[in-house]
Design a protein around this motif. Sequence first.
Motif, PDB file in Angstrom:
ATOM      1  N   TYR A  47     -14.708  -3.243   0.713  1.00 59.53           N
ATOM      2  CA  TYR A  47     -13.260  -3.046   0.771  1.00 59.53           C
ATOM      3  C   TYR A  47     -12.584  -3.644  -0.456  1.00 59.53           C
ATOM      4  O   TYR A  47     -11.709  -3.023  -1.066  1.00 59.53           O
ATOM      5  N   TRP A  80      -7.792   0.320   9.641  1.00 60.07           N
ATOM      6  CA  TRP A  80      -7.106  -0.547   8.687  1.00 60.07           C
ATOM      7  C   TRP A  80      -5.738  -0.990   9.195  1.00 60.07           C
ATOM      8  O   TRP A  80      -5.370  -2.166   9.084  1.00 60.07           O
ATOM      9  N   ARG A 137     -13.099  -1.470  -3.493  1.00 59.77           N
ATOM     10  CA  ARG A 137     -12.294  -0.240  -3.426  1.00 59.77           C
ATOM     11  C   ARG A 137     -10.836  -0.547  -3.738  1.00 59.77           C
ATOM     12  O   ARG A 137     -10.166   0.211  -4.456  1.00 59.77           O
ATOM     13  N   TRP A 138     -10.315  -1.657  -3.217  1.00 54.99           N
ATOM     14  CA  TRP A 138      -8.918  -2.006  -3.510  1.00 54.99           C
ATOM     15  C   TRP A 138      -8.741  -2.372  -4.973  1.00 54.99           C
ATOM     16  O   TRP A 138      -7.718  -2.047  -5.585  1.00 54.99           O
ATOM     17  N   ASN A 148      -6.457   4.588  -1.700  1.00 57.59           N
ATOM     18  CA  ASN A 148      -5.526   3.854  -0.850  1.00 57.59           C
ATOM     19  C   ASN A 148      -6.013   3.824   0.594  1.00 57.59           C
ATOM     20  O   ASN A 148      -6.396   4.859   1.147  1.00 57.59           O
ATOM     21  N   PRO A 149      -5.984   2.649   1.242  1.00 55.73           N
ATOM     22  CA  PRO A 149      -6.496   2.536   2.613  1.00 55.73           C
ATOM     23  C   PRO A 149      -5.584   3.098   3.687  1.00 55.73           C
ATOM     24  O   PRO A 149      -6.020   3.322   4.808  1.00 55.73           O
ATOM     25  N   ALA A 161      -6.772   6.601   4.674  1.00 52.82           N
ATOM     26  CA  ALA A 161      -8.182   6.679   5.042  1.00 52.82           C
ATOM     27  C   ALA A 161      -8.396   6.525   6.540  1.00 52.82           C
ATOM     28  O   ALA A 161      -9.288   7.157   7.112  1.00 52.82           O
ATOM     29  N   SER A 201       0.819  -1.206   0.000  1.00 50.35           N
ATOM     30  CA  SER A 201       0.000   0.000   0.000  1.00 50.35           C
ATOM     31  C   SER A 201       0.858   1.264   0.000  1.00 50.35           C
ATOM     32  O   SER A 201       0.541   2.249  -0.664  1.00 50.35           O
ATOM     33  N   ILE A 240     -12.548  -2.459  10.403  1.00 55.55           N
ATOM     34  CA  ILE A 240     -12.109  -1.667   9.247  1.00 55.55           C
ATOM     35  C   ILE A 240     -13.102  -0.557   8.894  1.00 55.55           C
ATOM     36  O   ILE A 240     -12.727   0.455   8.318  1.00 55.55           O
TER      37      ILE A 240
END
Length: 327
Positions: free
Chosen positions: A250, A195, A253-254, A124-125, A128, A7, A243
Amino acid sequence: MDVLADSLRSLQLKTEVYGRLELSAPWGLKLDLGHPGFFHAISRGGCWLEIEHKRIPLAAGDWVFILGGTPHVLRDSPKTRPYPLPEIYAAHGGQCGGILRYGGDGTPTTLISFSFGFKGTWLNPVLAGLPRVLHVKGDGVVSSRWVESTVQLVAAEMEAGRPGHEIVATRLADVLFIHALRTYVETLPPEMGGWLRALEHPQLGPVLQQLHERPQHPWTVDAMARIARMSRSMFAARFQGVIGESPLSYLTRWRMHTAMQRMAESDESLTAIAEAVGYETDSAFGKVFKRHVGQTPGAYRRQLRQSRESRRGTAVRGSPSSRQSLA
């Protein structure tokens, strides 16, 4: 796969040492510079941070990470008038990235400051789940001592001023960013999620690793629950609670983040990218992409290309050879 490393790579972190600030009371700095992120470490002394109507005392060994370009003030006392940092640099002949000596003849304080930029934010997590202001006290926690040691090494590099010190300091700042994230997770109360906390969760961590490693797999909640060794309902509830979104949300989104990254870094066809992130048809991929990004994959790719061409044109116009030809 190291999910955090994966990430962070996709964030395309760009770190810049803003300076080693040797300050003596009275002094006050105002920072409203538009950088996506700032990191300030107190190497010696102490000061006050004022941000979003809050006043936070900082002591030696403390560090603070500020996201979102939030304007803030650092000063020795709430009564001291702050001045914009660029104006102070200009008035004292300092250079961004170097050592700045400023203030009166009172108590000394040393700050090490970095700015951070992120090219690959997209979906990107990492960012976030982070607060806009992340303050960790230098209280002897192992990761905190790592941060302090790295800060002192950066300070020593800048003070010595040897050839290449800016590159060394910048690379150390990248390491510092990762240490900061680790320390933040360790300081979270046990009941808090997020996360970063999920990465170290004994049941959710392996699921996240698999999702990042194989986004093209036809994932179901049942399949994820089996990896976590939990019932479907318990897994879905735990994932949501830690999360903050459902497992499938999730995953989607990824996948979109990965697709955007591949468009930015390669000339793969949209069909190949769609397959690489788990979609059998361009139309199915396009519908999901537009819902998350706000435009079709084709329009997004054209925008990327126009942006690259514009940057290349600016670089050519600004090159020495182009200036000579126009002279």
